[in-house]
Design a protein around this motif. Sequence first.
Motif, short mmCIF file in Angstrom:
data_model
loop_
_atom_site.label_atom_id
_atom_site.label_comp_id
_atom_site.label_asym_id
_atom_site.label_seq_id
_atom_site.Cartn_x
_atom_site.Cartn_y
_atom_site.Cartn_z
N ILE A 118 0.84 -1.19 0.00
CA ILE A 118 0.00 0.00 0.00
C ILE A 118 0.87 1.24 0.00
O ILE A 118 1.92 1.29 0.66
CB ILE A 118 -0.95 0.01 1.22
N ARG A 119 0.47 2.22 -0.77
CA ARG A 119 1.14 3.52 -0.78
C ARG A 119 0.14 4.57 -0.35
O ARG A 119 -0.88 4.78 -1.00
CB ARG A 119 1.69 3.87 -2.17
N LYS A 120 0.42 5.20 0.76
CA LYS A 120 -0.44 6.27 1.24
C LYS A 120 -0.35 7.47 0.30
O LYS A 120 0.60 7.57 -0.49
CB LYS A 120 -0.02 6.69 2.67
N PRO A 121 -1.31 8.38 0.37
CA PRO A 121 -1.24 9.56 -0.50
C PRO A 121 0.08 10.30 -0.34
O PRO A 121 0.55 10.54 0.78
CB PRO A 121 -2.41 10.42 -0.01
N VAL A 122 0.73 10.61 -1.44
CA VAL A 122 2.01 11.31 -1.41
C VAL A 122 1.95 12.47 -2.39
O VAL A 122 1.18 12.46 -3.35
CB VAL A 122 3.19 10.38 -1.78
N SER A 123 2.79 13.46 -2.16
CA SER A 123 2.85 14.62 -3.04
C SER A 123 3.90 14.36 -4.12
O SER A 123 5.09 14.21 -3.82
CB SER A 123 3.21 15.89 -2.25
N LEU A 124 3.46 14.31 -5.35
CA LEU A 124 4.36 14.10 -6.49
C LEU A 124 4.06 15.16 -7.54
O LEU A 124 2.91 15.54 -7.75
CB LEU A 124 4.15 12.71 -7.10
N LEU A 125 5.10 15.62 -8.17
CA LEU A 125 4.89 16.54 -9.27
C LEU A 125 4.29 15.78 -10.45
O LEU A 125 4.74 14.68 -10.77
CB LEU A 125 6.22 17.18 -9.70
N MET A 137 2.79 8.21 -11.68
CA MET A 137 2.82 9.62 -12.07
C MET A 137 1.40 10.10 -12.42
O MET A 137 1.00 11.22 -12.09
CB MET A 137 3.75 9.82 -13.25
N GLN A 138 0.64 9.25 -13.08
CA GLN A 138 -0.73 9.61 -13.46
C GLN A 138 -1.63 9.73 -12.24
O GLN A 138 -2.50 10.57 -12.17
CB GLN A 138 -1.30 8.56 -14.42
N LEU A 139 -1.43 8.83 -11.26
CA LEU A 139 -2.29 8.81 -10.08
C LEU A 139 -1.99 9.95 -9.13
O LEU A 139 -2.85 10.35 -8.34
CB LEU A 139 -2.14 7.47 -9.35
N GLY A 140 -0.77 10.47 -9.17
CA GLY A 140 -0.43 11.58 -8.30
C GLY A 140 -0.54 11.23 -6.82
O GLY A 140 0.09 10.30 -6.34
#
Length: 286
Positions: A129-136, A227-230
């Motif tokens: 699982i990947r929690k919400p993260v800030s990605l450009l 990258m698409q999911l942000g």
Amino acid sequence: MDSEIFLSNMQQEDLEAAMDLKTAEGWNQTQADWELFLTQHPRLCLVAKAEGKTVGTVTAFAYEHKLAWIGMMLVNPLFRRKGISKRLMLELMDRLSFCPTIKLDATPAGQFVYEKLGFKKEYSLFRWIRKPVSLLPNNDLSPWVFKLGILELRDLLELDAQVFGANRELVLRHIWRSLPGGAFVCREQGGIKGFLLCRKGSRYIQLGPMVAENDTIAKALLHQALMQLGEKEAVLDMAANRSEMKTWLEQQGFEMQRELIRMYLHTNACAGIPEKYYLMAGPELG
């Protein structure tokens, strides 16, 4: 005095209660997922009822009448330890007598129960699982990763059937429709080397299924999807033996969660090509 338990075919009016059971367990399926099972295989969707309400469910999806996948085994906590799950399983196994191979993904606790019913372990999976993260945001595709359109899905069917072990066109189209922007294909020298579909769930995005020739292609497909999911929360189910992929997932912010045990009944005639099957479609779909 214990309530009397009745088994019956699932009906459309049972879906609200089925969703409530699913939500209580923290699972990710949507009503559209339930409707897929119910419309395609109504005789393979069962409910247990007590006191006039739905207290248990189980479903199965049959691929080409040679491989069946059991999922959505749910029992209301107030009605557990009454043999409901065993009764549901035995009834469903009887209805699947036409299928030479039956599979499911079990929890470690459930593994012992299924072994008593004749299931054998194929291999272990782990949920990440990947929690919400800030990605450009990055919309640039690699030179060999392309967005996948619905009409192109037919180009993947032969490859997917070889790797999975059976044709699952209906399921792939269902997953694509839930999140068209999360579908990618890797092409090199005119040939398909891998693909990834993503599904929009009730809680998070499920990454998978994903088929790839090697780790490099798998990482390229996953990178583009992430990258698409942000910032969206994402999960995936991957075989336990992929050590290089484990390290890469940790670098992307994923954390390993619970183990699942892939099991089969009768023969494993539809083993497919596990080394190319990187991400599963989900415990209820294979």
